[in-house]
Design a protein around this motif. Structure first.
Motif, PDB file in Angstrom:
ATOM      1  N   ILE A 197       0.865  -1.104  -0.153  1.00 41.10           N
ATOM      2  CA  ILE A 197       0.014   0.179   0.158  1.00 41.10           C
ATOM      3  C   ILE A 197       0.913   1.205   0.007  1.00 41.10           C
ATOM      4  CG2 ILE A 197      -1.581   1.236   1.579  1.00 41.10           C
ATOM      5  CD1 ILE A 197      -2.867  -1.225   2.128  1.00 41.10           C
ATOM      6  N   SER A 198       1.962   1.268   0.911  1.00 44.43           N
ATOM      7  CA  SER A 198       2.754   2.507   1.051  1.00 44.43           C
ATOM      8  C   SER A 198       3.554   2.817  -0.489  1.00 44.43           C
ATOM      9  CB  SER A 198       3.756   2.377   2.110  1.00 44.43           C
ATOM     10  OG  SER A 198       4.928   1.476   1.778  1.00 44.43           O
ATOM     11  N   THR A 199       3.521   1.909  -1.209  1.00 45.21           N
ATOM     12  CA  THR A 199       4.386   2.137  -2.567  1.00 45.21           C
ATOM     13  C   THR A 199       3.372   2.242  -3.455  1.00 45.21           C
ATOM     14  OG1 THR A 199       4.399  -0.328  -3.107  1.00 45.21           O
ATOM     15  CG2 THR A 199       6.535   0.827  -2.003  1.00 45.21           C
ATOM     16  N   LEU A 200       2.130   2.080  -3.250  1.00 44.30           N
ATOM     17  CA  LEU A 200       1.070   1.914  -4.381  1.00 44.30           C
ATOM     18  C   LEU A 200       0.777   3.700  -4.662  1.00 44.30           C
ATOM     19  CD1 LEU A 200      -0.308  -0.227  -5.504  1.00 44.30           C
ATOM     20  CD2 LEU A 200      -2.286   0.277  -4.397  1.00 44.30           C
ATOM     21  N   PRO A 201       0.715   4.552  -4.129  1.00 43.96           N
ATOM     22  CA  PRO A 201       0.293   5.946  -4.515  1.00 43.96           C
ATOM     23  C   PRO A 201       1.466   6.554  -5.382  1.00 43.96           C
ATOM     24  CG  PRO A 201      -0.007   6.028  -2.323  1.00 43.96           C
ATOM     25  CD  PRO A 201       0.598   4.835  -2.425  1.00 43.96           C
ATOM     26  N   ALA A 202       2.696   6.281  -5.136  1.00 47.21           N
ATOM     27  CA  ALA A 202       3.769   6.838  -5.937  1.00 47.21           C
ATOM     28  C   ALA A 202       3.632   6.075  -7.183  1.00 47.21           C
ATOM     29  CB  ALA A 202       5.216   6.584  -5.036  1.00 47.21           C
ATOM     30  N   SER A 203       3.425   5.035  -7.318  1.00 48.90           N
ATOM     31  CA  SER A 203       3.589   4.065  -8.475  1.00 48.90           C
ATOM     32  C   SER A 203       2.884   4.377  -9.588  1.00 48.90           C
ATOM     33  CB  SER A 203       3.492   2.633  -8.370  1.00 48.90           C
ATOM     34  OG  SER A 203       2.528   2.343  -7.792  1.00 48.90           O
ATOM     35  N   VAL A 204       1.273   5.032  -9.007  1.00 46.54           N
ATOM     36  CA  VAL A 204       0.305   5.255  -9.970  1.00 46.54           C
ATOM     37  C   VAL A 204       0.443   6.781 -10.117  1.00 46.54           C
ATOM     38  CG1 VAL A 204      -1.125   3.357  -9.718  1.00 46.54           C
ATOM     39  CG2 VAL A 204      -1.537   5.465  -8.244  1.00 46.54           C
ATOM     40  N   GLY A 205       1.478   7.466  -9.556  1.00 45.35           N
ATOM     41  CA  GLY A 205       1.497   9.132  -9.594  1.00 45.35           C
ATOM     42  C   GLY A 205       0.550   9.826  -8.784  1.00 45.35           C
ATOM     43  N   LEU A 206       0.004   9.347  -7.647  1.00 46.44           N
ATOM     44  CA  LEU A 206      -1.131  10.136  -6.729  1.00 46.44           C
ATOM     45  C   LEU A 206       0.033  10.779  -5.713  1.00 46.44           C
ATOM     46  CD1 LEU A 206      -3.815   8.044  -5.003  1.00 46.44           C
ATOM     47  CD2 LEU A 206      -4.060  10.044  -6.276  1.00 46.44           C
ATOM     48  N   PRO A 207      -0.640  11.975  -5.828  1.00 45.41           N
ATOM     49  CA  PRO A 207       0.615  13.107  -5.067  1.00 45.41           C
ATOM     50  C   PRO A 207       0.004  13.004  -3.698  1.00 45.41           C
ATOM     51  CG  PRO A 207      -1.366  14.369  -6.100  1.00 45.41           C
ATOM     52  CD  PRO A 207      -1.585  13.007  -6.459  1.00 45.41           C
ATOM     53  N   LEU A 208       0.499  12.320  -2.948  1.00 45.85           N
ATOM     54  CA  LEU A 208       0.268  11.976  -1.316  1.00 45.85           C
ATOM     55  C   LEU A 208       1.801  11.992  -0.745  1.00 45.85           C
ATOM     56  CD1 LEU A 208      -2.324   9.116  -1.141  1.00 45.85           C
ATOM     57  CD2 LEU A 208      -2.638  11.654  -0.739  1.00 45.85           C
ATOM     58  N   SER A 209       1.746  12.930   0.465  1.00 43.66           N
ATOM     59  CA  SER A 209       3.205  12.740   1.229  1.00 43.66           C
ATOM     60  C   SER A 209       3.110  11.391   1.922  1.00 43.66           C
ATOM     61  CB  SER A 209       3.070  13.818   2.206  1.00 43.66           C
ATOM     62  OG  SER A 209       2.049  13.694   3.449  1.00 43.66           O
ATOM     63  N   SER A 210       4.393  10.996   2.267  1.00 45.16           N
ATOM     64  CA  SER A 210       4.719   9.753   2.987  1.00 45.16           C
ATOM     65  C   SER A 210       3.879   9.584   4.355  1.00 45.16           C
ATOM     66  CB  SER A 210       6.124   9.586   2.764  1.00 45.16           C
ATOM     67  OG  SER A 210       6.658  10.095   3.815  1.00 45.16           O
ATOM     68  N   ALA A 211       3.842  10.288   4.929  1.00 43.12           N
ATOM     69  CA  ALA A 211       3.099  10.638   6.090  1.00 43.12           C
ATOM     70  C   ALA A 211       1.744  10.298   6.139  1.00 43.12           C
ATOM     71  CB  ALA A 211       3.392  12.000   7.049  1.00 43.12           C
ATOM     72  N   MET A 212       1.213  11.072   4.977  1.00 45.39           N
ATOM     73  CA  MET A 212      -0.355  10.878   4.696  1.00 45.39           C
ATOM     74  C   MET A 212      -0.474   9.375   4.362  1.00 45.39           C
ATOM     75  SD  MET A 212      -2.918  12.725   4.426  1.00 45.39           S
ATOM     76  CE  MET A 212      -4.600  12.537   3.824  1.00 45.39           C
ATOM     77  N   VAL A 213       0.391   8.863   3.711  1.00 44.81           N
ATOM     78  CA  VAL A 213       0.284   7.489   3.230  1.00 44.81           C
ATOM     79  C   VAL A 213       0.456   6.532   4.240  1.00 44.81           C
ATOM     80  CG1 VAL A 213       1.414   5.564   1.776  1.00 44.81           C
ATOM     81  CG2 VAL A 213       1.188   7.714   0.760  1.00 44.81           C
ATOM     82  N   GLU A 214       1.146   6.821   5.413  1.00 44.64           N
ATOM     83  CA  GLU A 214       1.455   6.046   6.811  1.00 44.64           C
ATOM     84  C   GLU A 214      -0.060   6.020   7.348  1.00 44.64           C
ATOM     85  OE1 GLU A 214       3.256   3.361   7.664  1.00 44.64           O
ATOM     86  OE2 GLU A 214       4.134   4.280   6.127  1.00 44.64           O
ATOM     87  N   HIS A 215      -0.634   7.335   7.529  1.00 46.83           N
ATOM     88  CA  HIS A 215      -1.860   7.327   8.255  1.00 46.83           C
ATOM     89  C   HIS A 215      -3.093   6.525   7.488  1.00 46.83           C
ATOM     90  CE1 HIS A 215      -0.527  10.279  11.146  1.00 46.83           C
ATOM     91  NE2 HIS A 215      -0.116  11.032   9.946  1.00 46.83           N
ATOM     92  N   LEU A 216      -2.969   6.601   6.049  1.00 40.75           N
ATOM     93  CA  LEU A 216      -3.855   5.906   5.246  1.00 40.75           C
ATOM     94  C   LEU A 216      -3.699   4.307   5.655  1.00 40.75           C
ATOM     95  CD1 LEU A 216      -4.174   7.729   2.052  1.00 40.75           C
ATOM     96  CD2 LEU A 216      -6.059   7.426   3.783  1.00 40.75           C
ATOM     97  N   ASN A 217      -2.317   3.981   5.556  1.00 44.33           N
ATOM     98  CA  ASN A 217      -2.011   2.814   5.712  1.00 44.33           C
ATOM     99  C   ASN A 217      -2.721   2.110   7.034  1.00 44.33           C
ATOM    100  OD1 ASN A 217      -0.702   0.455   4.816  1.00 44.33           O
ATOM    101  ND2 ASN A 217       1.091   1.573   4.579  1.00 44.33           N
ATOM    102  N   THR A 218      -2.329   2.670   8.045  1.00 47.45           N
ATOM    103  CA  THR A 218      -2.863   2.549   9.360  1.00 47.45           C
ATOM    104  C   THR A 218      -4.192   2.133   9.100  1.00 47.45           C
ATOM    105  OG1 THR A 218      -1.073   3.551  10.269  1.00 47.45           O
ATOM    106  CG2 THR A 218      -2.507   2.617  11.952  1.00 47.45           C
TER     107      THR A 218
END
Lengths: 435, 358
Positions: free
Chosen positions: B301-322
């Motif tokens: 999940i944490s690598t997903l947004p970057a690979s599809v080009g979604l502009p999310l910060s890594s802290a945000m991704v971490e929150h979403l991940n949890t």
């Protein structure tokens, strides 16, 4: 709560837009990823540092279009201060980023052996493993401008009012986080205790006890130490300061390392913390050229994630200084290798040849924000010296001239520590060319 | 259709009790092993090895160990992390005291140390059950982590208080430490995990496994039919802690490369317990499914947004991940409280009848 949410949204949109823009410009772009921790138990102290690091890079991109003609790409990989996540981030970023900024002593120890193989420099400013200062052994690791042992030595110098003999017969408590980080100064302090005849009493604070240190402070009250030194981080600092205030421990006898000097921790106790000191190799100078540019081009332009009131904080501006180390390393490497897009190995050379004298700091516009220092192939720390800061009830003020660490005490320990590390991790490559 | 069992006749009890009474199961396993042994190593890059494949296998092994104790023998344990630590520290001491010892042998031996400690802390299980036993194992957790911190001999008096894995070669190839390649480490872990899993399947299907299950389901009844409770419970503690100890040694030596005592603290125990529960208590397959969900999915999940080009910060991704992982855990527990393994069993049964249900 709403502030948190809005900050998160802002973070998401702005930061994401920035990285996307960076990725589009692949040519002559330099990626400097940060293993950040804006989440988890240490987020409160980590976030201002990350903001500072990020804003300096953003400012350079806005003002100069990067550095030396190459655009800088600042990415973050979130670790939550978790060693396992940190190692994962390291694996993820080691091929793209030209530097690893592990941001935790635990993660540093984890990735340190791999750097010889992967050939990516580690930049651990003011943290990590103190013997990393020995650049011959730790070819890929850098801990400028000063190590924990430098910090310990300078604190002792300051509390003894310049003459260590004054400490004879005194009792000094080291209140430390029970983790690799907190244990760092013990070997050096023990050496000092033996030489100058004072008693050192380390009192560990476990990760689970950070917020409730009544047992530790009961012990401190019973022991009646002459000084309490603190190697704390995150919630431990606020916990210790609150407990010290509650037990009426004299604040002028309470001294912290640079990571225990966050404005946010002291703001919570305010006046009661008056007199608390913290050694620091950085100092906020909000009217310096760099900070003015950041204010104008980043903060006021809405590119920053920083809450406005934190602009003058020690930790925010320390983050700015840390990014400056990376950028100066890149500049040195660009000049020496005559290339725009510096790679990891070239940056290693750059970080080994930092020359941040008064003149250079003035050029950058950072006069007084960090003591001048320079690195070499044998000296990866720079041993810059530091200032003693004191909390006046509302903010930190400088209360000492620049202190210098006693290298006569530190150097043998650094060499011994580095040698021991290399032996127990044999075969370990040592830079024989460096004299 | 895919799972048609028609035409597969069993003519002996032996065939009926075989590990794979349905032929398709054997093919499926062969396919998975082919993936694990051939396809993944050929396609994966270093990040996939270090962040996905190796940790999934190691966590699955640890969960398997816990599952033997909790899922098969019914003794709840909250001390898994500490027992992993015992394995790791034992292995560290073995390789530093005997530098010529083969690493694989050292890892296998280190399991015996954690087995011994596990049996010692399993003794209270003869008198206490359920939550009370969980508290006793919790005591083991706190005590052992405290010991890892305070007993400097364990980490060879390193000033940092952590253990660092030096480069260790087996038959001339670096297997542990900074010079080891990810693919070599993966293969070593895969072989060890595969062998232990095979042993565990056979133990749990055999006499000993049935003894454990009898104790789990009702210990008084088990005692009445002549099962020695002490033997059954302590053997479960021993086998479980052995596997957990081996997993701990792999965790440090073939994956992380360094560890401080806090790495074995209670969050690790809970993580392994979650894997076992989400995967399915009392199943071997479940440990793998659980490990994929708890260990691999967050990384993906944490690598997903970057690979599809979604502009999310890594802290945000971490929150979403949890949030996503938390929601998934609750969802799976509601949909199938017996775990992912049971989920798969239901799918399989449906597939056998598909497309012509009765």
């Amino acid at each position: 709560m709403t502030r948190l949410i809005s900050r998160m949204l802002l973070a998401g949109s702005l930061f994401g837009g920035l990285t996307l823009a960076g990725q589009a410009l692949a040519e002559d772009a330099i990626n400097v990823t940060n293993l950040s921790y804006r989440t988890g138990p240490f987020a409160a102290t980590g976030t201002p540092l990350m903001n500072g690091q990020r804003d300096y890079i953003t400012m350079l991109n806005e003002r100069d279009g990067g550095v030396g003609g190459a655009k800088l790409v600042y990415d973050e990989c979130e670790t939550g201060y978790n060693t396992e996540k940190g190692a994962e981030c390291y694996e993820k970023t080691k091929t793209t980023s030209i530097v690893t900024q592990p941001w935790s002593t635990g993660i540093t120890l984890q990735v340190l052996p791999k750097t010889n193989v992967d050939k990516v420099p580690i930049l651990a400013p003011g943290y990590g493993f103190s013997p990393m200062a020995d650049g011959k052994v730790f070819q890929w690791a850098f801990n400028p401008p000063a190590s924990y042992w430098d910090g310990a030595s300078m604190i002792l110098k300051n509390i003894s009012e310049g003459n260590l003999e004054n400490l004879k017969g005194k009792k000094i408590v080291l209140l430390h986080l029970d983790a690799p980080y907190g244990k760092e100064p013990i070997p050096l302090l023990n050496a000092y205790a033996e030489k100058y005849g004072f008693t050192l009493l380390p009192i560990p604070v476990g990760l689970k006890e950070m917020q409730n240190q009544s047992a530790q402070w009961l012990q401190i009250r019973r022991e009646r130490p002459d000084f309490v030194l603190m190697w704390g981080w995150g919630a431990m600092n606020a916990g210790a300061l609150a407990e010290a205030a509650k037990t009426k421990f004299p604040m002028d006898k309470f001294v912290g390392i640079w990571w225990s000097g966050s404005d946010a921790d002291l703001k919570t106790i305010g006046e009661a913390g008056k007199g608390y000191r913290s050694i620091s190799w950085s100092f906020p100078v909000s009217d310096s050229k760099v900070m003015k540019d950041i204010k104008q081009l980043v903060v006021e332009a809405g590119h920053s994630m920083l809450p406005r009131e934190e602009f003058d904080y020690v930790f925010y501006q320390r983050g700015v200084v840390i990014s400056m180390f990376v950028v100066e390393g890149i500049k040195e490497a660009q000049a020496h290798f005559k290339t725009k897009a510096v790679n990891a190995e070239q940056l290693r050379w750059g970080l080994e040849n930092l020359k941040l004298d008064e003149k250079r700091l003035k050029e950058i516009g950072m006069e007084g924000m960090v003591p001048p220092f320079s690195t070499s192939c044998g000296n990866h720390s720079g041993h810059s010296g530091a200032w003693m800061l004191q909390w006046d009830g509302a903010k930190f003020v400088k209360v000492s001239e620049r202190l210098e660490a006693d290298q006569g005490m530190i150097e043998p320990l650094v060499l011994e520590g580095a040698k021991k590390y290399a032996e127990s991790n044999a075969p370990w490559p040592v830079n024989e060319e460096c004299k | 259709m895919l799972y048609r069992t028609a035409g597969q006749f069993k003519t002996s009890y032996r065939a009926d009790h075989a590990l794979f009474p349905v032929r398709q199961d054997a093919w499926l396993l062969a396919f998975i092993l082919l993936l694990a042994f051939v396809v993944f190593p050929m396609t994966a890059n270093e990040f996939v090895f270090r962040a996905l494949l190796t940790p999934v296998l190691i966590y699955a092994l640890a969960a398997l160990g816990l599952n033997i104790l909790t899922g098969y023998a019914g003794q709840l344990s909250l001390g898994t992390g500490a027992f992993m630590g015992v394995g790791a520290y034992a292995c560290y001491k073995l390789v530093t005291i005997f530098p010529d010892l083969n690493l694989i042998v050292a890892i296998m031996l280190s399991g015996f140390f954690s087995a011994a400690i596990g049996v010692a802390f399993g003794l209270p299980s003869l008198r206490i059950k359920g939550f009370y036993l969980a508290i006793a194992t919790l005591a083991a957790q706190f005590f052992l982590v405290w010991l890892f911190e305070k007993w400097a001999w364990l980490y060879n008096y390193n000033s940092s208080g952590s253990i660092q894995v030096p480069t260790i070669s087996v038959f001339g190839h670096p297997v542990a430490g900074p010079n080891a390649t990810a693919i070599v480490q993966y293969y070593v872990v895969l072989v060890i995990v595969a062998v232990i899993t095979w042993l565990a399947i056979n133990i749990t299907r055999g006499r000993i496994g049935r003894m454990w299950k009898a104790v789990r389901d009702m210990d008084i009844a088990a005692e009445l039919v002549g099962i020695n409770l002490m033997k059954a419970k302590l053997s479960a503690f021993a086998v479980s802690s052995y596997i957990v100890g081996v997993a701990g040694a792999l965790f440090v030596f073939l994956w992380r490369g360094a560890a401080e005592p806090v790495a074995f603290d209670i969050p690790l125990s809970f993580r392994v317990l979650f894997i076992a529960i989400i995967g399915g208590l009392g199943s071997v397959l479940g440990n793998y499914l659980g490990a994929i969900l708890i260990v691999a999915l967050p990384v993906i999940i944490s690598t997903l947004p970057a690979s599809v080009g979604l502009p999310l910060s890594s802290a945000m991704v971490e929150h979403l991940n949890t949030m996503i992982i938390g929601a998934l855990i609750i969802l799976f527990l509601i949909v199938e409280p017996h775990g992912l393994a049971r989920f798969w069993a239901i799918i399989r049964e449906k597939l056998i009848m598909w497309p012509f249900p009765h």
